[in-house]
Design a protein around this motif. Sequence first.
Motif, PDB file in Angstrom:
ATOM      1  N   VAL A  48     -27.067 -43.182  14.239  1.00 58.66           N
ATOM      2  CA  VAL A  48     -26.365 -44.176  15.040  1.00 58.66           C
ATOM      3  C   VAL A  48     -25.535 -43.499  16.133  1.00 58.66           C
ATOM      4  O   VAL A  48     -25.647 -43.834  17.310  1.00 58.66           O
ATOM      5  N   ALA A  49     -24.695 -42.539  15.741  1.00 56.34           N
ATOM      6  CA  ALA A  49     -23.810 -41.886  16.707  1.00 56.34           C
ATOM      7  C   ALA A  49     -23.249 -40.615  16.085  1.00 56.34           C
ATOM      8  O   ALA A  49     -23.227 -40.449  14.858  1.00 56.34           O
ATOM      9  N   ARG A  50     -22.803 -39.699  16.967  1.00 50.92           N
ATOM     10  CA  ARG A  50     -22.238 -38.438  16.518  1.00 50.92           C
ATOM     11  C   ARG A  50     -21.060 -38.095  17.413  1.00 50.92           C
ATOM     12  O   ARG A  50     -21.045 -38.444  18.600  1.00 50.92           O
ATOM     13  N   ILE A  51     -20.084 -37.397  16.849  1.00 48.63           N
ATOM     14  CA  ILE A  51     -18.938 -36.959  17.622  1.00 48.63           C
ATOM     15  C   ILE A  51     -18.625 -35.508  17.289  1.00 48.63           C
ATOM     16  O   ILE A  51     -18.725 -35.088  16.138  1.00 48.63           O
ATOM     17  N   ALA A  52     -18.255 -34.757  18.323  1.00 48.13           N
ATOM     18  CA  ALA A  52     -17.959 -33.333  18.157  1.00 48.13           C
ATOM     19  C   ALA A  52     -16.639 -33.130  17.420  1.00 48.13           C
ATOM     20  O   ALA A  52     -15.861 -34.062  17.223  1.00 48.13           O
ATOM     21  N   ARG A  53     -16.400 -31.899  17.032  1.00 46.89           N
ATOM     22  CA  ARG A  53     -15.201 -31.583  16.262  1.00 46.89           C
ATOM     23  C   ARG A  53     -13.921 -32.029  16.967  1.00 46.89           C
ATOM     24  O   ARG A  53     -13.012 -32.578  16.347  1.00 46.89           O
ATOM     25  N   SER A  54     -13.865 -31.768  18.260  1.00 41.48           N
ATOM     26  CA  SER A  54     -12.662 -32.090  19.030  1.00 41.48           C
ATOM     27  C   SER A  54     -12.563 -33.560  19.382  1.00 41.48           C
ATOM     28  O   SER A  54     -11.497 -34.044  19.763  1.00 41.48           O
ATOM     29  N   GLY A  55     -13.693 -34.270  19.298  1.00 45.65           N
ATOM     30  CA  GLY A  55     -13.734 -35.665  19.706  1.00 45.65           C
ATOM     31  C   GLY A  55     -14.151 -35.873  21.142  1.00 45.65           C
ATOM     32  O   GLY A  55     -14.328 -37.007  21.576  1.00 45.65           O
ATOM     33  N   ARG A  56     -14.336 -34.774  21.893  1.00 47.79           N
ATOM     34  CA  ARG A  56     -14.652 -34.922  23.317  1.00 47.79           C
ATOM     35  C   ARG A  56     -16.120 -35.211  23.573  1.00 47.79           C
ATOM     36  O   ARG A  56     -16.474 -35.823  24.583  1.00 47.79           O
ATOM     37  N   GLY A  57     -17.001 -34.760  22.697  1.00 45.40           N
ATOM     38  CA  GLY A  57     -18.430 -34.961  22.908  1.00 45.40           C
ATOM     39  C   GLY A  57     -18.972 -36.014  21.969  1.00 45.40           C
ATOM     40  O   GLY A  57     -18.781 -35.946  20.753  1.00 45.40           O
ATOM     41  N   THR A  58     -19.651 -37.011  22.540  1.00 43.92           N
ATOM     42  CA  THR A  58     -20.281 -38.042  21.722  1.00 43.92           C
ATOM     43  C   THR A  58     -21.731 -38.210  22.126  1.00 43.92           C
ATOM     44  O   THR A  58     -22.128 -37.873  23.245  1.00 43.92           O
ATOM     45  N   TYR A  59     -22.502 -38.749  21.211  1.00 39.88           N
ATOM     46  CA  TYR A  59     -23.940 -38.959  21.454  1.00 39.88           C
ATOM     47  C   TYR A  59     -24.369 -40.164  20.639  1.00 39.88           C
ATOM     48  O   TYR A  59     -23.929 -40.343  19.504  1.00 39.88           O
ATOM     49  N   TYR A  60     -25.236 -40.987  21.250  1.00 40.21           N
ATOM     50  CA  TYR A  60     -25.620 -42.240  20.614  1.00 40.21           C
ATOM     51  C   TYR A  60     -27.143 -42.399  20.569  1.00 40.21           C
ATOM     52  O   TYR A  60     -27.874 -41.900  21.430  1.00 40.21           O
ATOM     53  N   ALA A  61     -27.580 -43.165  19.593  1.00 39.33           N
ATOM     54  CA  ALA A  61     -28.968 -43.603  19.580  1.00 39.33           C
ATOM     55  C   ALA A  61     -29.174 -44.587  20.729  1.00 39.33           C
ATOM     56  O   ALA A  61     -28.238 -45.281  21.149  1.00 39.33           O
ATOM     57  N   ASP A  62     -30.398 -44.673  21.207  1.00 35.40           N
ATOM     58  CA  ASP A  62     -30.697 -45.604  22.297  1.00 35.40           C
ATOM     59  C   ASP A  62     -30.334 -47.044  21.910  1.00 35.40           C
ATOM     60  O   ASP A  62     -29.894 -47.833  22.745  1.00 35.40           O
TER      61      ASP A  62
END
Length: 124
Positions: A48-62
């Motif tokens: 569904v979604a992912r977030i980096a350790r710091s919270g600055r990088g995110t990524y989502y499913a289409d």
Amino acid sequence: QVQLVESGGGLVQAGGSLRLSCAASGRTFSNYPMGWFRQAPGKEREFVARIARSGRGTYYADSTRGRFTISRDNAKNTVYLQMNSLKPEDTAVYYCAASSGPIYPVTPGEFDYWGQGTQVTVSS
């Protein structure tokens, strides 16, 4: 070891919103990239979604990009999933997960720790 507990699931009408929370305990929370997955009956677990350790990088499913927002509060050891414009096809058990491996994990196999899941049901 990291323990994860999800909350915030429930029944909502199509077009509505829900906010899921995942509370972590155990090791240092900020060391782990975090993700949300979901699994509908008879289907495989999907990213569904992912977030980096710091919270600055995110990524989502289409399928969730533009409607869902992942965030984290490292001071509270919690990751969130804000879900807007919900659709019946979003109905599933939602799981949060922590990865001790890749910096940018995406597949279930790249995550090591899982919560028990919380049910989200979207009615039409």
